[in-house]
Enzyme design. Structure first.
Site, short mmCIF file in Angstrom:
data_model
loop_
_atom_site.label_atom_id
_atom_site.label_comp_id
_atom_site.label_asym_id
_atom_site.label_seq_id
_atom_site.Cartn_x
_atom_site.Cartn_y
_atom_site.Cartn_z
N ASN A 109 -9.86 1.49 8.93
CA ASN A 109 -9.42 0.07 8.74
C ASN A 109 -10.31 -1.02 8.06
OD1 ASN A 109 -7.20 -1.37 9.96
ND2 ASN A 109 -9.17 -2.93 11.00
N HIS A 111 -10.14 -5.54 7.68
CA HIS A 111 -10.13 -6.54 8.35
C HIS A 111 -10.12 -7.61 7.75
CE1 HIS A 111 -9.27 -8.60 11.84
NE2 HIS A 111 -10.32 -9.08 11.93
N ASP A 162 -10.67 -3.52 16.64
CA ASP A 162 -11.28 -4.01 15.36
C ASP A 162 -12.55 -4.12 15.44
OD1 ASP A 162 -9.41 -5.46 13.53
OD2 ASP A 162 -9.12 -7.32 14.56
C1 GRF Z 1 -5.11 -7.66 4.30
O1 GRF Z 1 -6.17 -9.44 4.52
C2 GRF Z 1 -6.19 -6.95 5.48
O2 GRF Z 1 -7.86 -7.41 5.50
C3 GRF Z 1 -5.04 -7.65 6.86
O3 GRF Z 1 -3.69 -7.45 5.98
C4 GRF Z 1 -4.71 -7.33 4.33
C5 GRF Z 1 -3.20 -7.34 3.91
O4 GRF Z 1 -2.49 -7.23 2.77
N1 GRF Z 1 -5.72 -6.62 7.73
P1 GRF Z 1 -2.42 -6.55 2.20
O5 GRF Z 1 -0.90 -5.65 2.45
O6 GRF Z 1 -3.09 -4.98 1.26
O7 GRF Z 1 -1.92 -6.75 0.43
#
Ligand code: GRF
Length: 208
Positions: A109, A111, A162
């Site tokens: 994942n 984060h 997370d």
């Molecule tokens: C990223 O900031 C990720 O960390 C969070 O959601 C966002 C996703 O952005 N979980 P994208 O859809 O890849 O543009």
């Protein structure tokens, strides 16, 4: 070629970074499926690139029976693609049962915050211990807490949200005038380099 499934229901900028890395021959694997729980830009990006997609809408998060059924369907859909790695990038639905049972040993994942390897509320950074921000509003929460350091992490997924061994994280200093948008944008720049690098590293480890 190792097989990668990407789950993400947003703008898909990190999916794009993975697709670009694949095109450049540096991902070490092939994206064989993109999944979303709503029609979104991530799905459009995948379709344009000719990658198979699966959109599985989940209407009511609070209906436990329906949610369990939906997650079983999701797990079946992902299993059909036979992935070596499942990447959550912008995936906002907490996975509880079937996905963890079937892919718990190969799911990572992304984060937008610094995370420790365990469930601790403190993470050790280059500036010393700092508070941990989990969940959907990690960037907003970091600003509200008036801390000085944000970041991005990629970790192995566990049953706790997370929480899981961190494969790699990158620090992003918070600037005095930062808004949620400006900070998230700088974290995003870091994420789009971090995620393909981590996926390539995991792909490489699967080969040995
Ligand atoms: C990223 O900031 C990720 O960390 C969070 O959601 C966002 C996703 O952005 N979980 P994208 O859809 O890849 O543009």
């Amino acid at each position: 070629m190792k097989r990668i499934a990407v789950l993400g229901s947003g703008f898909g900028s990190n999916l794009q970074a993975l697709m670009d890395a694949q095109s450049a021959g540096v991902l070490g694997g092939e994206i064989v499926l993109v999944v979303a729980n709503n029609p979104c830009v991530a799905i459009e990006r995948a379709q344009r690139a000719g990658i198979p997609t699966l959109t599985l809408p989940l209407d009511d998060l609070r209906d436990h029976a329906k949610r369990a059924q939906w997650e079983a369907q999701l797990a079946d859909g992902v299993a059909a693609a036979d992935p070596d790695l499942v990447v959550l990038a912008g995936w906002m639905v907490i996975l509880r049962g079937p996905m963890l049972d079937r892919f718990g040993d190969r799911m990572i994942n992304l984060h937008p915050a610094l995370l420790p390897d365990d469930a601790s509320d403190i993470v050790i950074t280059s500036r010393g211990p700092r508070p941990v921000f989990r969940g959907a509003h990690a960037v907003r929460d970091a600003l509200a807490a008036e801390t000085d350091l944000a970041g991005a992490s990629v970790h192995w997924v566990t049953a706790q949200v997370d929480v899981g061994t961190v494969i790699e994280s990158v620090e992003v200093p918070i600037l005095p005038d930062d808004t949620e948008e400006s900070l998230h944008a700088r974290i995003g720049v870091v994420e789009r380099v971090l995620l393909p690098r981590v996926v390539a590293k995991v792909m490489d480890s699967l080969r040995h």
